[in-house]
Design an enzyme around this catalytic site. Structure first.
Site, PDB file in Angstrom:
ATOM      1  N   THR A   9       0.838  -1.209   0.000  1.00 18.42           N
ATOM      2  CA  THR A   9       0.000   0.000   0.000  1.00 18.42           C
ATOM      3  C   THR A   9       0.866   1.248   0.000  1.00 18.42           C
ATOM      4  OG1 THR A   9      -1.820   1.165   1.122  1.00 18.42           O
ATOM      5  CG2 THR A   9      -0.233   0.073   2.542  1.00 18.42           C
ATOM      6  N   GLU A  38      -3.439   0.415 -10.998  1.00 17.95           N
ATOM      7  CA  GLU A  38      -4.787  -0.158 -10.844  1.00 17.95           C
ATOM      8  C   GLU A  38      -5.517  -0.188 -12.170  1.00 17.95           C
ATOM      9  OE1 GLU A  38      -7.127   1.925  -7.924  1.00 17.95           O
ATOM     10  OE2 GLU A  38      -5.896   1.189  -6.260  1.00 17.95           O
ATOM     11  N   ASP A  67      -8.558  -2.562  -1.783  1.00 15.86           N
ATOM     12  CA  ASP A  67      -9.218  -1.465  -2.474  1.00 15.86           C
ATOM     13  C   ASP A  67     -10.465  -1.127  -1.677  1.00 15.86           C
ATOM     14  OD1 ASP A  67      -8.797   0.313  -4.656  1.00 15.86           O
ATOM     15  OD2 ASP A  67     -10.653  -0.434  -5.510  1.00 15.86           O
ATOM     16  N   ASP A 145     -12.961   9.540   7.298  1.00 14.06           N
ATOM     17  CA  ASP A 145     -13.297   9.255   8.707  1.00 14.06           C
ATOM     18  C   ASP A 145     -14.191  10.320   9.366  1.00 14.06           C
ATOM     19  OD1 ASP A 145     -12.160   6.777   8.884  1.00 14.06           O
ATOM     20  OD2 ASP A 145     -10.463   7.373  10.129  1.00 14.06           O
TER      21      ASP A 145
HETATM   22  P1  ITT Z   1      -3.463   2.183  -1.825  1.00 17.15           P
HETATM   23  O1  ITT Z   1      -2.028   2.522  -2.104  1.00 17.15           O
HETATM   24  O2  ITT Z   1      -3.621   1.082  -0.801  1.00 17.15           O
HETATM   25  O3  ITT Z   1      -4.272   1.905  -3.080  1.00 17.15           O
HETATM   26  P2  ITT Z   1      -5.279   4.453  -1.538  1.00 17.15           P
HETATM   27  O4  ITT Z   1      -5.383   5.512  -0.492  1.00 17.15           O
HETATM   28  O5  ITT Z   1      -5.132   4.879  -2.977  1.00 17.15           O
HETATM   29  O6  ITT Z   1      -4.075   3.473  -1.105  1.00 17.15           O
HETATM   30  P3  ITT Z   1      -7.925   3.222  -1.981  1.00 17.15           P
HETATM   31  O7  ITT Z   1      -7.980   3.490  -3.441  1.00 17.15           O
HETATM   32  O8  ITT Z   1      -8.378   1.886  -1.516  1.00 17.15           O
HETATM   33  O9  ITT Z   1      -6.464   3.440  -1.387  1.00 17.15           O
HETATM   34  O10 ITT Z   1      -8.712   4.281  -1.092  1.00 17.15           O
HETATM   35  C1  ITT Z   1      -9.919   4.826  -1.361  1.00 17.15           C
HETATM   36  C2  ITT Z   1     -10.069   6.142  -0.653  1.00 17.15           C
HETATM   37  O11 ITT Z   1     -10.850   5.915   0.535  1.00 17.15           O
HETATM   38  C3  ITT Z   1      -8.774   6.818  -0.209  1.00 17.15           C
HETATM   39  O12 ITT Z   1      -8.930   8.221  -0.331  1.00 17.15           O
HETATM   40  C4  ITT Z   1      -8.663   6.435   1.245  1.00 17.15           C
HETATM   41  O13 ITT Z   1      -7.909   7.380   1.985  1.00 17.15           O
HETATM   42  C5  ITT Z   1     -10.134   6.398   1.666  1.00 17.15           C
HETATM   43  N1  ITT Z   1     -10.346   5.459   2.767  1.00 17.15           N
HETATM   44  C6  ITT Z   1     -10.245   4.102   2.726  1.00 17.15           C
HETATM   45  N2  ITT Z   1     -10.468   3.551   3.923  1.00 17.15           N
HETATM   46  C7  ITT Z   1     -10.724   4.576   4.766  1.00 17.15           C
HETATM   47  C8  ITT Z   1     -11.016   4.665   6.145  1.00 17.15           C
HETATM   48  O14 ITT Z   1     -11.040   3.585   6.921  1.00 17.15           O
HETATM   49  N3  ITT Z   1     -11.229   5.875   6.660  1.00 17.15           N
HETATM   50  C9  ITT Z   1     -11.195   6.985   5.905  1.00 17.15           C
HETATM   51  N4  ITT Z   1     -10.913   6.991   4.600  1.00 17.15           N
HETATM   52  C10 ITT Z   1     -10.664   5.809   4.019  1.00 17.15           C
END
Ligand code: ITT
Length: 188
Positions: A9, A38, A67, A145
């Protein structure tokens, strides 16, 4: 022997939560900070499966990827798979603006964990929490969050302690399914 997986990640918040959650299940997580390219898809499942195959090709180790996305009912599931892009572009301020005056604030926070081993054992695990979008940001944790309120609480994720969020979150639900499966695979 300690069970170990590599979580790929670029997001340090996900990394921290994943490590803490899997420690409950006696699985040690080593973080590899890498942005996997992706695929474009409407489903998190397809993206997570593809990313885990890509990650194992690069790392040649048992890997986990995640994801995740926030699906807002009245917006037909937007931002969903585009959550990261939308969070970067318009943030919570933009989402709250889109939702201004809207009473139906139902939403689902979803996590899909993709696992792949060098033997090409490939699985995905889904965790969802139903809830609603708050009227203003509450609390200070990361990304969505401060605006997501799970149904069984009157607090946003950001207003909960880290321990509480890790007990009930979408990520917890997906990782718990993974851990139960993984521990069985290792023992069997
Ligand atoms: P990766 O490198 O793991 O892909 P990312 O931040 O790009 O990291 P995602 O595409 O899965 O990952 O994230 C989708 C969005 O949702 C991203 O802006 C995250 O910060 C947010 N997000 C995911 N889980 C969250 C949580 O538990 N609380 C708040 N925001 C969250």
């Amino acid at each position: 022997m300690q069970k170990k997986v590599f979580f790929i990640t670029s997001n340090p918040n996900k990394a921290r939560e994943c490590k803490n959650i899997l420690s409950f299940f006696s699985i040690y997580v080593e973080i590899i900070k890498l942005q996997i390219s992706e695929i474009q898809s409407d489903t998190l499942e397809e993206i997570a499966r593809f990313s885990s195959l890509e990650a194992v090709r690069i790392c040649k180790k048992p890997v986990l990827v995640e994801d995740s996305g926030l699906f807002i009912n009245i917006l037909n599931g937007f931002p969903g798979p585009y959550s990261s892009y939308i969070q970067n572009k318009i943030g919570n301020y933009g989402i709250l603006k889109l939702m201004k005056g809207i009473k139906n604030r139902r939403a689902i926070f979803k996590s899909v964990i993709g696992f792949c081993s060098p033997k090409k054992l490939n699985q995905v695990f889904v965790g969802e929490v139903h809830g609603s979008i708050s009227y203003e940001e509450r609390g200070k944790e990361w990304a969505f969050d401060p605006i997501f309120i799970p149904d069984f609480s009157d607090k946003t994720y950001a207003q909960m302690s880290a321990e509480k969020k890790n007990e009930i979150s979408h990520r917890r639900r997906a990782l718990e399914k993974f851990a139960i499966w993984f521990n069985k695979e290792q023992n069997g």
